[in-house]
Write a protein that holds these residues in place. Structure first.
Motif: not given
Length: 482
Positions: A180-190, A233-234
C-alpha cells in the motif's frame, strides 16, 4: 497105495502148500535169516580162533579193542571267524559342558521378584522361556513420568505452532502495508511529476509577462509540497518494510521454538522407549535351549550386586543369574599323554564307560585336540563329543577307549573262553565229530559284549565249544546240538 495111506498123503501135501504160500507172502524173511546165519558163523569162527590163541595173546587182542564211550553231554559249537578289530588305548577324563552359556541380567539395580518353581538345576528349558522376573515398579513410575512429559512437550509444540501461524499472519499484514505504501509513493511521484511540469509551463508564461510572479510562486510551492509527499511516502515504505523484517524474524524464532519443542518430544519419546525396553528386560528369558547347569539367582537378590557367596559369578561387572548347557550337549575332556597324541585323530571313535554306573556304555567322537601340552604332567586335553544322555553330569569321572586303528583278527564267542587260576585262558575245540580237546590261547581285546579277540592258539575254521564248555575236560566225548 492103500486107502489108509491116502488121507496121510493129502495132509502132507496141504502142509507143504501152506509153507509154500507163507514163503511167497513173506519174501523179505529169507535175506534176514541168511544174514543172521552168516553172522553166527563168523562170530563162532572168531571165538574159535580166539580160543585157540594163548591166554596172553587173547588179553592183548582184547585191549586193542576199547569200548565205545557214551557222550558226556550235549554242547553247541561255533567256528573261529575273522573280523575287523579296532585297536584302542585307554585314558580317563572329566565330563564337562560342551558350551556353557551364562545368563546375565540386562537391567542392574533391580530386585529379583519371581523365579518359576520349575526352573531348577538339571531342568531342560527352551529358548525364550522365562527364568526370572525382576521388580519393575520403579521403572513403571519412570514410564508414567515419561508419558506425561511427552504429552506436555507435544502441547508445547502445538502452542508454538499456533504462535508461528500468528507471526506469519503479521508478516503478511506488514507486507500488505508495504504494498500500500508503495502505491502511495507511486501516486505521490505522479503528482510531483505533474506539479513540476506545471511549474515549468507557468515559468515560461511568467517570463513572457503573461502571468504574475505570485502565480508562479504558487506553482513552485505545489512542487515543493509534492516532493515532500514523495519523501514521506518513501519513509513510510521503509518503515513498513522494517516491520515486515521484524515480523519475519519473529516467525523464524517461532519456527525455531517449534523445532526445539519437537526435539524435546523426540527426547521424551526416546526416554520412554528406553524405559519400555528396560521393562521388557525385567523378564529374564533363556537365550538358548538347553539344560540349566547353575541356578545362582535367589528371590530378593539385587541385580548387579551379587551376594557375598557369589563373588566368583560376576562376569564383566555383571552378576550371573543362571548358566545353561547349550542343547544339553556334553563332552569328555580326556587327558592323553604326549607320547600317545600322534595316535589320536579328529573324528576317531571313542568308547565311553563309567566305574560307578555300568549303564554308561556310550560311543563318542574326538572333536578337538587342545594345542597346548601341560608342562608338568606332559598331557594334552582331547575333547570328545558325547551323545545325548541323562546318565552323565558335568564334573563326573569317566573312562575312554580311543580307537587308533583297525586290523583283521580271529574272534570267538566270549562264553567259549575258560579263564584259568594262573591268569591264562583255555578253550575247548571239537576234534572229529565228538571228541573234546583243550587248547591254551592268548586272548586279545573284547570286540563287544559277545565276541573276544584271539591272538594265538587257534586257527580259522576251528570249532570251539560254547554252551557246556565249563563242564568238560580234555578227551570227553560230546553230542553236538544241531
Amino acid at each position: 497105495m492103500s486107502d489108509e495111506s491116502m488121507p496121510e498123503l493129502r495132509r502132507e501135501e496141504n502142509v507143504a502148500d501152506e509153507q509154500k504160500a507163507k514163503q511167497q507172502t513173506r519174501p523179505w524173511l529169507t535175506p534176514m535169516f541168511v544174514g543172521i546165519g552168516l553172522g553166527l558163523v563168523i562170530a563162532l569162527g572168531g571165538l574159535g580162533v580166539l580160543t585157540q590163541l594163548p591166554p596172553r595173546q587173547q588179553k592183548a587182542v582184547a585191549d586193542k579193542v576199547p569200548p565205545q564211550a557214551n557222550p558226556v553231554m550235549t554242547v553247541t559249537v561255533a567256528p573261529v571267524q575273522a573280523t575287523r578289530v579296532s585297536r584302542t588305548f585307554n585314558t580317563t577324563g572329566t565330563i564337562a559342558a560342551r558350551d556353557l552359556i551364562p545368563v546375565l541380567p540386562q537391567a542392574n539395580g533391580l530386585q529379583v521378584k519371581i523365579i518359576p518353581e520349575d526352573i531348577k538345576e538339571g531342568t531342560y528349558v527352551k529358548k525364550g522361556q522365562v527364568l526370572a522376573i525382576l521388580d519393575d515398579s520403579m521403572l513403571q513410575a519412570q514410564m508414567s513420568g515419561a508419558r506425561a512429559e511427552i504429552e506436555s512437550k507435544q502441547a508445547d509444540v502445538g502452542s508454538r505452532q499456533a504462535s508461528m501461524v500468528s507471526q506469519e499472519a503479521t508478516v503478511e499484514s506488514y507486507q500488505a502495508i508495504v504494498r500500500q505504501k508503495k502505491a502511495d509513493l507511486a501516486q505521490a511521484k505522479a503528482k510531483l511529476e505533474e506539479a513540476q511540469k506545471n511549474y515549468l509551463r507557468y515559468r515560461k508564461l511568467a517570463i513572457a509577462g503573461a502571468i504574475s510572479l505570485q502565480e508562479l510562486d504558487t506553482r513552485a510551492y505545489t512542487v515543493k509540497t509534492a516532493v515532500e509527499v514523495v519523501r514521506v511516502a518513501e519513509e513510510n515504505i521503509r518503515g513498513a518494510q522494517a516491520n515486515v523484517l521484524s515480523a519475519q524474524a519473529n516467525t523464524g524464532s517461532a519456527e525455531a521454538n517449534i523445532y526445539k519443542a519437537k526435539a524435546d518430544v523426540r527426547s521424551s519419546v526416546a526416554k520412554a522407549i528406553q524405559l519400555q525396553t528396560q521393562l521388557k528386560q525385567t523378564v529374564v528369558r533363556a537365550p538358548i535351549s538347553g539344560i540349566v547347569a547353575e541356578k545362582l539367582a535367589r528371590i530378593g537378590d539385587v541385580t548387579g550386586i551379587p551376594p557375598q557367596t557369589q563373588v566368583g559369578t560376576v562376569i564383566g561387572g555383571t552378576q550371573k543369574l543362571f548358566s545353561i548347557i547349550r542343547d544339553g550337549r556334553l563332552e569328555l575332556q580326556a587327558d592323553v599323554p604326549e607320547i600317545q597324541l600322534p595316535q589320536v585323530e579328529i573324528g576317531a571313535a571313542v568308547q565311553i564307560s563309567s566305574d560307578i554306573d555300568s549303564r554308561v556304555q556310550l560311543q563318542g567322537r574326538v572333536r578337538e585336540i587342545q594345542p597346548l601340552v601341560n608342562d608338568k604332567r606332559r598331557e594334552a586335553t582331547v575333547k570328545i563329543d558325547l551323545p545325548l544322555t541323562n546318565l552323565l553330569r558335568p564334573g563326573m569321572f569317566a573312562r575312554a577307549a580311543i580307537t587308533t586303528n583297525s586290523a583283521i583278527a580271529m574272534v570267538v564267542p566270549q562264553k567259549a573262553v575258560q579263564p584259568q587260576a594262573d591268569g591264562s585262558a583255555m578253550i575247548f575245540t571239537l576234534s572229529g565229530d565228538d571228541l573234546v580237546r583243550s587248547q591254551k590261547i592268548e586272548v586279545g581285546e573284547p570286540i563287544n559284549s559277545e565276541l573276544v579277540e584271539i591272538k594265538n592258539g587257534l586257527q580259522l575254521g576251528d570249532r570251539v565249544i560254547i554252551d557246556g564248555a565249563g563242564y568238560l575236560k580234555d578227551g570227553d566225548r560230546v553230542r553236538v546240538s544241531q
